[in-house]
Scaffold this motif. Structure first.
Motif, PDB file in Angstrom:
ATOM      1  N   LEU A  96      -7.454  -2.774  -3.505  1.00 11.09           N
ATOM      2  CA  LEU A  96      -6.809  -3.968  -3.549  1.00 11.09           C
ATOM      3  C   LEU A  96      -7.905  -4.896  -4.546  1.00 11.09           C
ATOM      4  O   LEU A  96      -6.982  -5.686  -5.007  1.00 11.09           O
ATOM      5  CB  LEU A  96      -7.826  -4.250  -1.813  1.00 11.09           C
ATOM      6  CG  LEU A  96      -7.425  -5.884  -2.621  1.00 11.09           C
ATOM      7  CD1 LEU A  96      -5.938  -6.175  -2.177  1.00 11.09           C
ATOM      8  CD2 LEU A  96      -8.224  -6.480  -0.676  1.00 11.09           C
TER       9      LEU A  96
ATOM     10  N   MET B  91      -4.483  -1.392   4.952  1.00 18.56           N
ATOM     11  CA  MET B  91      -5.471  -1.903   3.830  1.00 18.56           C
ATOM     12  C   MET B  91      -6.330  -1.895   4.388  1.00 18.56           C
ATOM     13  O   MET B  91      -6.843  -2.713   4.738  1.00 18.56           O
ATOM     14  CB  MET B  91      -5.007  -2.728   3.386  1.00 18.56           C
ATOM     15  CG  MET B  91      -6.100  -3.029   1.982  1.00 18.56           C
ATOM     16  SD  MET B  91      -6.670  -2.257   1.064  1.00 18.56           S
ATOM     17  CE  MET B  91      -5.116  -1.198  -0.085  1.00 18.56           C
TER      18      MET B  91
ATOM     19  N   ARG C  34       1.263  -1.501   0.227  1.00 16.03           N
ATOM     20  CA  ARG C  34       0.224  -0.254   0.111  1.00 16.03           C
ATOM     21  C   ARG C  34       1.038   0.916   0.008  1.00 16.03           C
ATOM     22  O   ARG C  34       0.560   2.455  -0.437  1.00 16.03           O
ATOM     23  CB  ARG C  34      -1.483  -0.208   0.720  1.00 16.03           C
ATOM     24  CG  ARG C  34      -1.342   1.608   1.541  1.00 16.03           C
ATOM     25  CD  ARG C  34      -2.932   1.760   0.119  1.00 16.03           C
ATOM     26  NE  ARG C  34      -3.391   2.717  -0.005  1.00 16.03           N
ATOM     27  CZ  ARG C  34      -2.774   4.208  -0.433  1.00 16.03           C
ATOM     28  NH1 ARG C  34      -1.851   4.002   0.106  1.00 16.03           N
ATOM     29  NH2 ARG C  34      -3.815   5.003   0.260  1.00 16.03           N
TER      30      ARG C  34
ATOM     31  N   LEU D  23      -1.505  -6.940   4.345  1.00 15.97           N
ATOM     32  CA  LEU D  23      -3.307  -6.055   4.152  1.00 15.97           C
ATOM     33  C   LEU D  23      -4.257  -6.420   5.431  1.00 15.97           C
ATOM     34  O   LEU D  23      -4.550  -7.029   5.855  1.00 15.97           O
ATOM     35  CB  LEU D  23      -3.650  -7.958   2.998  1.00 15.97           C
ATOM     36  CG  LEU D  23      -3.447  -7.394   1.502  1.00 15.97           C
ATOM     37  CD1 LEU D  23      -4.396  -8.767   1.320  1.00 15.97           C
ATOM     38  CD2 LEU D  23      -3.880  -6.117   1.290  1.00 15.97           C
TER      39      LEU D  23
END
Length: 666
Positions: A531, A513, A363, A508
């Motif tokens: 995503l 995220m 990210r 994740l």
């Protein structure tokens, strides 16, 4: 190739795009559905049938790479003369052409970076700024300009869109800074990239002679990635069109991930309503990804709270044969995650997947460092997307100079042979050097030029050094770099528009995220789309992972991203934390005290052996030991991931640790 042969290469939906040559056309194209193929064949078919003059077509997109890819494909289809450029490149070319006759003199210099002017504007207002705040303020200025929000209207517009101002500043202060920035820029006699779009739009709107010249030249427009168009870009596009309807737009609302820069899917979603009679074609056949990847992508979007089936999101239909299952892995900490991913990458390469067909995505850019270190420790080459530009590298510049010189006096030899001969004189070899680091990076860069020459010969067997140099010049001007061998490390935003055989989506967890800065429903929705973009980059292998803690030994407080609720497998498979083999282990059945002791033992052994921890014993094997508590060598041998060599080397130590940590409650 005849016009009919062009259509033969398309599926029914793509053919519908190619046949929709006139009037407003909206192509809703899901990830991997062949949108570039469809629109380039549409242009080629229009030229072949005489509907278009090649020079009357302007195709615009958002990245130099995408524009370069479009030009390459059109050349392969035998179509020359079509202009395929980014919005900014097309606008700058026209603005520079008309500036002398409309304004007089030479066009002003383009400001490459806003930082110095933002700092000057802040000083005029006596604002305290540092490097990070200058960057944030520059981004906010860019948003206001591409959103066509003037300083006087900034407070209202930012409040209406619930857009938070940069940290440490209120909206009224940002509005004053925007005014000061424009004044400082005018005093320097420079314009920025956003000015290029708006100035050309105003020039076309206010000068009929200029508008007639441009509109007489370009009669057919194609806009790719239309979900990312900003108000400033839409304003310029409207001026290019001048009320005409020869426009084909292509996009996917589910891939809108740049709203923080002013991009909005509004224009795509309302295209048909604003243009009565518009043809709408949906591309949903996914040729990129396996059914396993496509299923996860579809389920991610269908899980959006409150979304009704059949609205906005395109449901993809996989066309590829079945592939391996999607992997879901939990790691103890960020270091373990990076090492584990590096191990999986190594196994894929050993099994035949080229390094250039593997990507590790995350990210934030700050997450790359751990993966860089882990890949370097594993002896695996990598490149960080968004780093130094390919054509700015010294070895690339030197090689192109040599190739250009050789092109002037090239002998009658094949292109591949000629390129290898020229580059061998500066140290290029057929075999990659064993060394890692800068030596290998330089070789990878030059090898990319060799590979590009081979690709050129594959499509144009008669190609010469002159043709290669022309190709390189065009690519350099568009920053359309050839592929460099090595695992790609990239943020999810930087991965947009790319694809690989294998993709690892890392980090994740909540806070990454969605990112902790995503505080509104709209911002969280965009994180879900981000995503989705990451998932749909994978052709065959896809692995998702997160770490329970940031640092080794720290408290495991992280939670898996909410986006994977209901998608992450329940039970063992979804809780696996092994990195190179090993069965699924449900961590609720594992003795945490024993597991921590096993990890501490492994860390000590790894340091003493100067090896990555995962090469000692993988996580999944340690978790199995902590769950099953073997007491004999025979029982330990049944643990997957502990073979004869590891039994001889570590068996007694592992059994001793189990004995030292009796089962709780006994």
């Amino acid at each position: 190739m005849s016009a009919d042969q062009l259509l033969d290469a398309l599926d029914p939906d793509q053919r519908a795009v190619a046949l929709a040559l006139t009037g407003p056309v909206c192509v809703l194209a899901g990830a991997g559905t062949g949108k570039t193929r469809a629109i380039t064949h549409r242009i080629a078919y229009g030229v072949r049938t005489g509907t278009y003059k090649p020079t009357s077509v302007l195709a615009v997109t958002f990245t130099a790479r995408a524009a370069g890819e479009m030009r390459t494909r059109l050349r392969q289809l035998g179509v020359a003369g079509v202009q395929a450029r980014t919005f900014h490149a097309a606008a700058l070319r026209q603005l520079s052409y008309f500036w002398p006759q409309v304004v007089g003199g030479t066009p002003p210099r383009i400001l490459e970076h806003k930082a110095s002017v933002v700092a000057e504007a802040a000083a005029r207002l006596s604002l305290g700024v540092d490097r990070l705040s200058i960057r944030d303020l520059a981004s906010e200025i860019e948003w206001s300009k591409v959103s066509l929000v003037a300083a006087d209207d900034y407070v209202r517009a930012a409040t209406a869109t619930d857009r938070p101002p940069p940290a440490g500043y209120d909206r009224a202060t940002v509005a004053r800074l925007i005014t000061a920035y424009e004044e400082a820029k005018d005093a320097r006699g420079v314009i920025d990239f956003e000015d290029v779009l708006v100035m050309l739009g105003h020039m076309l709107e206010s000068r009929r002679d200029v508008a007639e010249t441009v509109r007489g030249q370009y009669r057919h427009f194609v806009v790719d990635e239309y979900q990312d168009v900003s108000p400033a870009q839409q304003y310029l596009l409207d001026q290019w069109l001048g009320g005409r309807h020869e426009l084909c737009v292509v996009g996917d609302p589910s891939q809108t991930i740049y709203s923080f820069t002013g991009a909005t899917p509004h224009h795509l979603l309302t295209f048909a309503q604003k243009r009565p009679g518009a043809q709408v074609v949906r591309l949903v056949r996914d040729y990129r990804s396996t059914p396993q990847v496509v299923d996860l992508a579809n389920r991610l979007l269908s899980a959006v709270p409150g979304r009704r089936r059949g609205t906005t999101a395109l449901e993809l239909v996989a066309q590829r044969p079945t592939g391996p299952p999607v992997g879901f892995t939990v790691y103890d900490d960020d270091e373990a995650e990076a090492s584990g991913v590096a191990a999986r990458v190594g196994r894929l390469i050993a099994a035949g997947t080229p390094a250039s067909e593997i990507a590790v995505l995350y990210r934030t850019n700050a997450q790359s460092e751990a993966h860089e270190q882990a890949l370097a420790d594993a002896g695996i080459g990598y490149l960080v997307r968004g780093g130094e530009r390919f054509f700015a590298r010294k070895e690339v510049r030197d090689a192109i100079v040599l190739l250009r010189g050789a092109a002037r006096s090239s002998a009658d030899t094949s292109l591949g042979e000629a390129v290898r001969g020229v580059l061998a004189s500066v140290g290029w070899t057929e075999e990659a050097p064993a060394a890692r680091g800068a030596v290998r990076e330089r070789w990878d860069s030059v090898q990319a030029l060799v590979a590009l020459a081979d690709d050129l010969v594959a499509t144009r067997p008669e190609a010469t050094l002159v043709d290669l140099v022309a190709e390189l010049d065009e690519r350099a001007s568009a920053q359309h770099a050839p592929a460099v061998d090595g695992v790609t490390l990239a943020s999810l935003h930087a991965a947009k528009g790319l694809e690989w055989d294998a993709v690892f989506l890392t980090g994740l967890s909540e806070g990454l995220m969605p990112i902790s800065l995503a505080e509104t429903d709209a911002a969280v929705a965009e994180e879900r789309r981000l995503l989705y973009v990451g998932i749909t980059r994978a052709r065959e292998h896809l692995e998702l992972s997160y770490a329970r803690a940031r640092n080794p030994g720290s408290r495991a407080s992280r939670k898996r991203t909410r986006f994977l609720d209901g998608l992450w497998p329940t039970g063992g498979r979804g809780r696996r934390s092994g990195v190179a083999g090993g069965s699924a282990v449900d961590l609720e059945d594992v003795d945490p005290v024993l597991l921590e002791a096993l990890h501490e033992w492994r860390r000590t052994v790894a340091v003493e052996a100067d090896k990555p921890a995962w090469t000692i014993v993988v996580d999944a094997a340690l978790e199995t030991v902590a769950r099953d508590r073997p007491t004999t060598i025979a029982e330990l041998a049944r643990v997957r991931g502990i073979g004869p060599a590891k039994l001889d080397r570590y068996g007694s130590s592992l059994l001793a640790l189990v004995a030292e940590h009796p089962q709780p409650g006994l």
